[in-house]
Scaffold this active site. Structure first.
Site, mmCIF file in Angstrom:
data_model
loop_
_atom_site.group_PDB
_atom_site.id
_atom_site.type_symbol
_atom_site.label_atom_id
_atom_site.label_comp_id
_atom_site.label_asym_id
_atom_site.label_seq_id
_atom_site.Cartn_x
_atom_site.Cartn_y
_atom_site.Cartn_z
ATOM 1 N N CYS A 151 -1.382 2.166 8.670
ATOM 2 C CA CYS A 151 -0.500 1.104 8.187
ATOM 3 C C CYS A 151 -1.140 -0.259 8.060
ATOM 4 C CB CYS A 151 0.674 0.949 9.131
ATOM 5 S SG CYS A 151 1.260 2.491 9.738
ATOM 6 N N CYS B 9 5.293 -5.007 16.191
ATOM 7 C CA CYS B 9 4.779 -4.036 17.169
ATOM 8 C C CYS B 9 3.330 -4.412 17.524
ATOM 9 C CB CYS B 9 4.837 -2.621 16.621
ATOM 10 S SG CYS B 9 6.525 -2.097 16.288
ATOM 11 N N ASN C 104 -4.584 5.136 15.219
ATOM 12 C CA ASN C 104 -5.613 4.771 14.264
ATOM 13 C C ASN C 104 -6.106 3.381 14.647
ATOM 14 O OD1 ASN C 104 -6.997 5.294 11.821
ATOM 15 N ND2 ASN C 104 -5.100 6.112 10.952
ATOM 16 N N CYS D 183 0.299 -2.539 15.810
ATOM 17 C CA CYS D 183 0.380 -2.227 14.370
ATOM 18 C C CYS D 183 -0.207 -3.340 13.528
ATOM 19 C CB CYS D 183 1.837 -1.988 13.985
ATOM 20 S SG CYS D 183 2.057 -1.696 12.224
ATOM 21 N N SER E 65 11.335 6.481 8.427
ATOM 22 C CA SER E 65 10.891 6.179 9.793
ATOM 23 C C SER E 65 11.332 4.774 10.183
ATOM 24 C CB SER E 65 9.365 6.292 9.854
ATOM 25 O OG SER E 65 8.890 5.877 11.102
ATOM 26 N N CYS F 3 3.245 8.334 1.335
ATOM 27 C CA CYS F 3 3.822 7.403 2.305
ATOM 28 C C CYS F 3 3.978 6.060 1.601
ATOM 29 C CB CYS F 3 2.872 7.308 3.495
ATOM 30 S SG CYS F 3 3.284 6.030 4.666
ATOM 31 N N CYS G 236 6.052 -7.387 7.607
ATOM 32 C CA CYS G 236 7.034 -6.753 8.492
ATOM 33 C C CYS G 236 7.329 -7.703 9.650
ATOM 34 C CB CYS G 236 6.477 -5.440 9.031
ATOM 35 S SG CYS G 236 7.617 -4.565 10.136
ATOM 36 N N GLU H 180 0.821 -1.216 0.000
ATOM 37 C CA GLU H 180 0.000 0.000 0.000
ATOM 38 C C GLU H 180 0.849 1.258 0.000
ATOM 39 O OE1 GLU H 180 -2.776 -1.846 3.535
ATOM 40 O OE2 GLU H 180 -1.857 0.096 3.783
ATOM 41 N N GLY I 168 6.350 -2.177 6.547
ATOM 42 C CA GLY I 168 7.746 -2.616 6.541
ATOM 43 C C GLY I 168 8.654 -1.787 7.416
ATOM 44 N N GLU I 169 9.843 -2.309 7.665
ATOM 45 C CA GLU I 169 10.861 -1.590 8.423
ATOM 46 C C GLU I 169 11.980 -1.245 7.424
ATOM 47 O OE1 GLU I 169 11.654 -0.048 11.266
ATOM 48 O OE2 GLU I 169 13.594 0.199 10.309
ATOM 49 N N SER J 128 10.497 5.670 15.839
ATOM 50 C CA SER J 128 9.292 5.293 16.579
ATOM 51 C C SER J 128 9.713 4.869 17.977
ATOM 52 C CB SER J 128 8.598 4.127 15.871
ATOM 53 O OG SER J 128 8.282 4.499 14.551
ATOM 54 N N LEU J 129 9.439 5.713 18.944
ATOM 55 C CA LEU J 129 9.846 5.401 20.317
ATOM 56 C C LEU J 129 8.656 4.795 21.071
ATOM 57 C CD1 LEU J 129 12.345 5.588 22.132
ATOM 58 C CD2 LEU J 129 11.492 7.773 22.956
ATOM 59 N N HIS J 130 7.577 5.537 21.124
ATOM 60 C CA HIS J 130 6.282 5.054 21.630
ATOM 61 C C HIS J 130 6.213 4.688 23.108
ATOM 62 C CE1 HIS J 130 5.308 5.288 17.489
ATOM 63 N NE2 HIS J 130 5.527 4.051 17.138
HETATM 64 N N1 SAH Z 1 8.799 0.343 10.644
HETATM 65 C C1 SAH Z 1 8.902 1.760 10.631
HETATM 66 C C2 SAH Z 1 8.017 2.442 9.589
HETATM 67 C C3 SAH Z 1 6.623 1.925 9.388
HETATM 68 S S1 SAH Z 1 5.449 2.248 10.662
HETATM 69 C C4 SAH Z 1 8.676 2.327 12.019
HETATM 70 O O1 SAH Z 1 8.427 1.547 12.929
HETATM 71 O O2 SAH Z 1 8.815 3.521 12.202
HETATM 72 C C5 SAH Z 1 5.225 3.995 10.643
HETATM 73 C C6 SAH Z 1 4.711 4.574 11.937
HETATM 74 O O3 SAH Z 1 3.320 4.302 12.148
HETATM 75 C C7 SAH Z 1 5.417 4.043 13.166
HETATM 76 O O4 SAH Z 1 5.672 5.083 14.055
HETATM 77 C C8 SAH Z 1 4.383 3.087 13.708
HETATM 78 O O5 SAH Z 1 4.622 2.781 15.053
HETATM 79 C C9 SAH Z 1 3.107 3.842 13.467
HETATM 80 N N2 SAH Z 1 1.864 3.071 13.513
HETATM 81 C C10 SAH Z 1 1.676 1.760 13.290
HETATM 82 N N3 SAH Z 1 0.375 1.424 13.419
HETATM 83 C C11 SAH Z 1 -0.283 2.575 13.727
HETATM 84 C C12 SAH Z 1 -1.642 2.879 13.979
HETATM 85 N N4 SAH Z 1 -2.586 1.956 13.917
HETATM 86 N N5 SAH Z 1 -1.954 4.171 14.259
HETATM 87 C C13 SAH Z 1 -1.002 5.119 14.289
HETATM 88 N N6 SAH Z 1 0.293 4.891 14.045
HETATM 89 C C14 SAH Z 1 0.660 3.615 13.772
#
Ligand code: SAH
Length: 339
Positions: free
Chosen positions: A330, A113, A287, A116, A188, A102, A109, A89, A156-157, A211-213
């Site tokens: 995503c 996470c 999301n 995700c 990212s 994007c 992937c 996508e 993907g990463e 992405s720290l989170h």
């Molecule tokens: N693998 C990379 C890039 C892809 S994910 C990364 O981890 O950064 C891109 C971003 O979207 C990341 O910050 C991820 O944690 C976030 N993300 C994943 N699912 C999401 C969701 N449902 N709502 C909001 N952000 C999300």
């Protein structure tokens, strides 16, 4: 056969030299592909017939197929089908300052996470450089406009597909290619430390987002399995070095999960972690997806979190929400289509 959209200028220069032709033809080919957008070698009229025949024998010009396009005001979601029938996508967003896309970097992937959707499907394979370039070309052709920035934040990463991603950046960044300035390209990552170090040495001016989170290993371990290998302290040290070497500000992404990582205490811990670093925090409204139990934080909780960071002197913004109606988060469109 190689796909020509995966070739850097340097690759094409080597190619032309290897077949006894002048290097500058590489630039001519780029002009046909990316400026004039011609999709048939026969129409490369400044090349001689013999060269055109050679190109036809050595390269394909195959594009990727748009399987589905969903439009929601300022967002468009694209589902693409690749030559091996795998689907990926991309999302297009219209902003005041231009149009961003994007792109996905892998099929599936492996980072897993917890929150995700993309991670629900393990990595099947890397995307080739041309498969990432073609996401952009297909979208530009569909909307008949040029985009102004690219974020590598789809499925993907990207640092787990490092060489292909660097090649992709090289292709779209070249002034004779799609000519997107490095500062209009954002990568990212979930924080693959050795690859962040490698990236810092490349001397390219792209934006890095991490992405720290979560502000503690205890919590981050639960949300992002990658933390068990690359935990917070070494990650922050690596970012500090990255900033020193590149002189670029880094974005810290922080997805706001209701009652999980969105408390004022978390904000305080995050501020302590980031104090003195040239970073800015991007708070991402979660999301929601039907398969996972996480909920988005309320506006009030996000604003409170924002205030704590601000008070602590941390640069922070709240990401504008795009496309929740069309499952633009995503992996959601692919996942609706496949299951
Ligand atoms: N693998 C990379 C890039 C892809 S994910 C990364 O981890 O950064 C891109 C971003 O979207 C990341 O910050 C991820 O944690 C976030 N993300 C994943 N699912 C999401 C969701 N449902 N709502 C909001 N952000 C999300």
């Amino acid at each position: 056969m190689k796909n020509i959209y995966g070739e850097t200028i340097q690759d094409l220069e080597k190619y032309f030299e290897s077949i006894g032709e002048k290097k500058y033809k590489a630039v001519q080919v780029y002009e046909w592909l990316y400026q004039k957008r011609v999709t048939d070698f026969s129409q490369f009229t400044n090349l001689k017939g013999e060269t055109i025949e050679r190109l036809k024998a050595d390269y394909s010009l195959n594009r990727i197929t748009i399987k589905k396009r969903e439009i929601d005001e300022l967002t468009e979601k694209y589902l693409f089908q690749l030559e091996d029938n795998e689907c990926i996508e991309a999302v297009l967003m219209y902003h005041d300052y231009g149009i961003s896309v994007c792109v996905s970097s892998e099929v599936g992937c492996n980072m897993g996470c917890a929150f995700c959707e993309s991670g629900r499907r393990k990595k099947v394979r890397n995307l080739w450089p041309h498969e990432i370039v073609l996401q952009i070309l297909a979208i530009e052709q569909t909307i008949n406009r040029r985009i102004s920035s690219v974020v590598i934040m789809g499925i993907g990463e990207p640092l787990d597909n490092y060489d292909n991603i660097i090649k992709f950046i090289n292709i779209i960044n070249h002034p004779k290619g799609i000519a997107l300035g490095a500062r209009h390209i954002t990568l990212s990552t979930c924080g693959l430390i050795p690859k962040i170090k490698e990236l810092s040495k490349l001397n390219i001016q792209i934006n890095l987002a991490v992405s720290l989170h979560a502000p503690s290993d205890e919590l981050r371990d639960k949300l992002m399995p990658v933390n068990k290998v690359y935990s917070i302290t070494p990650l922050i040290t690596t970012l500090k070095e990255y900033i020193e070497i590149t002189n670029r500000r880094v974005t810290i992404e922080y997805v706001m999960l209701n009652m999980v990582n969105d408390t004022p205490e978390c904000a305080k811990m995050l501020a302590n972690l980031l104090k003195g670093l040239n970073v800015y925090v991007n708070l991402i409204p979660y999301n929601e997806t039907s398969h996972l139990h996480f909920k988005k934080s309320s506006k009030e909780r996000i604003l409170k979190f924002y205030d704590v960071l601000k008070k602590e002197g941390i640069n922070v913004t709240i990401r504008k929400e795009f496309g929740s109606k069309i499952s633009a988060a995503c992996g959601q469109l692919r996942s609706k289509e496949v299951q």
